[in-house]
Motif scaffolding. Structure first.
Motif, short mmCIF file in Angstrom:
data_model
loop_
_atom_site.label_atom_id
_atom_site.label_comp_id
_atom_site.label_asym_id
_atom_site.label_seq_id
_atom_site.Cartn_x
_atom_site.Cartn_y
_atom_site.Cartn_z
N SER A 165 66.76 140.85 89.29
CA SER A 165 66.58 140.81 87.68
C SER A 165 68.07 140.82 87.28
CB SER A 165 66.08 142.16 86.95
OG SER A 165 64.63 141.89 87.50
N THR A 169 62.16 136.82 84.95
CA THR A 169 61.97 138.12 84.83
C THR A 169 60.59 138.44 85.03
OG1 THR A 169 64.11 138.45 83.70
CG2 THR A 169 62.54 140.34 83.41
N THR A 180 70.04 137.68 85.30
CA THR A 180 70.70 138.05 83.99
C THR A 180 72.17 137.39 84.07
OG1 THR A 180 69.37 139.74 83.41
CG2 THR A 180 71.51 139.71 82.57
#
Length: 268
Positions: A82, A151, A86
């Motif tokens: 994750s 995600t 990002t």
């Protein structure tokens, strides 16, 4: 007779003195070394070769993982993925995020490479350059929509044998994610790319580019830009995620959450 008596007495005295001397030696050895000469030493066990007694050392990390559950390891891997998404999306969404990054830059489709060569030979290199530039601009625009799609794929993913993934190669978790989610990511992401191709004008430029090529060569070349850019954009995100995963595995300072410190600290 007297001589014999004196000789025997001398002999007894000599034996007695030797016995006393031996007792002194034994006592001294025991006090200095702890070895009791009164007790017979045990026979030494036969020597064994190093090949039969030495085993290959196991990874120290395997022992360290004993305190971690599969759920904790899975959570740590997902956290790393994750973070990779990002950070990667943030970098790729910048102007030139794709175009100036050689690791992810989208080139002209292989099927259309001959178009590039032909146009340049005809003095239309600027048109070919513009076509490539706009492919990357479309990716930079569309990738902003990638984070929630990635995600969702990560959080819903069941990581089988998380321990082996943790102890595997630097990008093992990324590879696992790509294997498990590539098709669903493509389906979810393709409409975003199509919109971005129109938004930056890439579709118009490419229609013009292909039309000119077909006119000059008498051929009829077509390609699905949407499919191509979607695939290349997703692959670009995966490359950035793999880079982040490798960093977290090898650089403790990049483990900025407690679960990352706990899980990846155990694999050090």
């Amino acid at each position: 007779m007297r001589k014999n008596i004196l000789f025997a007495a001398g002999l007894l005295f000599s034996v007695s003195a030797q016995a006393q001397l031996l007792d002194i030696i034994k006592s001294t050895v025991k006090n200095q070394t702890g070895v009791d000469l009164e007790k017979p030493s045990k026979p030494k066990a036969p020597a064994t070769s190093a090949a039969t007694t030495t085993t290959a050392p196991a990874k120290s990390s395997s022992a360290n993982l004993g305190s971690l559950t599969s759920s904790q390891i899975s959570s740590g891997l997902k956290e790393a993925l994750s973070m990779g998404v990002t950070d990667g999306v943030k970098k790729l969404a910048l102007t030139d995020g794709f175009l100036k990054n050689e690791a992810v830059k989208i080139l002209m489709p292989e099927k259309l490479r001959k178009i590039d060569t032909t146009l340049r030979s005809l003095g239309m290199g600027s048109l070919a350059d513009e076509g490539v530039k706009l492919l990357n601009r479309a990716a930079e625009d569309a990738v902003t929509e990638a984070a929630p799609i990635f995600t969702k794929a990560i959080t819903s993913m069941t990581i089988a044998d998380a321990k082996n993934i943790l102890l595997s190669s630097d990008n093992a978790a990324t590879n696992y994610l790509q294997t498990k989610t590539q098709s669903q990511l493509f389906t979810a992401f393709q409409p975003k790319v199509k919109a971005s191709l129109g938004k930056v004008g890439a579709d118009t430029v490419w229609k013009n580019l292909i039309s000119k090529y077909n006119t000059f060569t008498g051929q009829s070349v077509t390609t699905d830009l949407n499919e191509y850019v979607t695939t290349e954009t997703i692959n670009g995100v995966f490359k950035m995620v793999a880079e982040k995963e490798s960093g977290i595995r090898n650089t403790p300072a990049m483990r900025t959450t407690s679960i990352l410190q706990k899980v990846f600290g155990a694999q050090d």
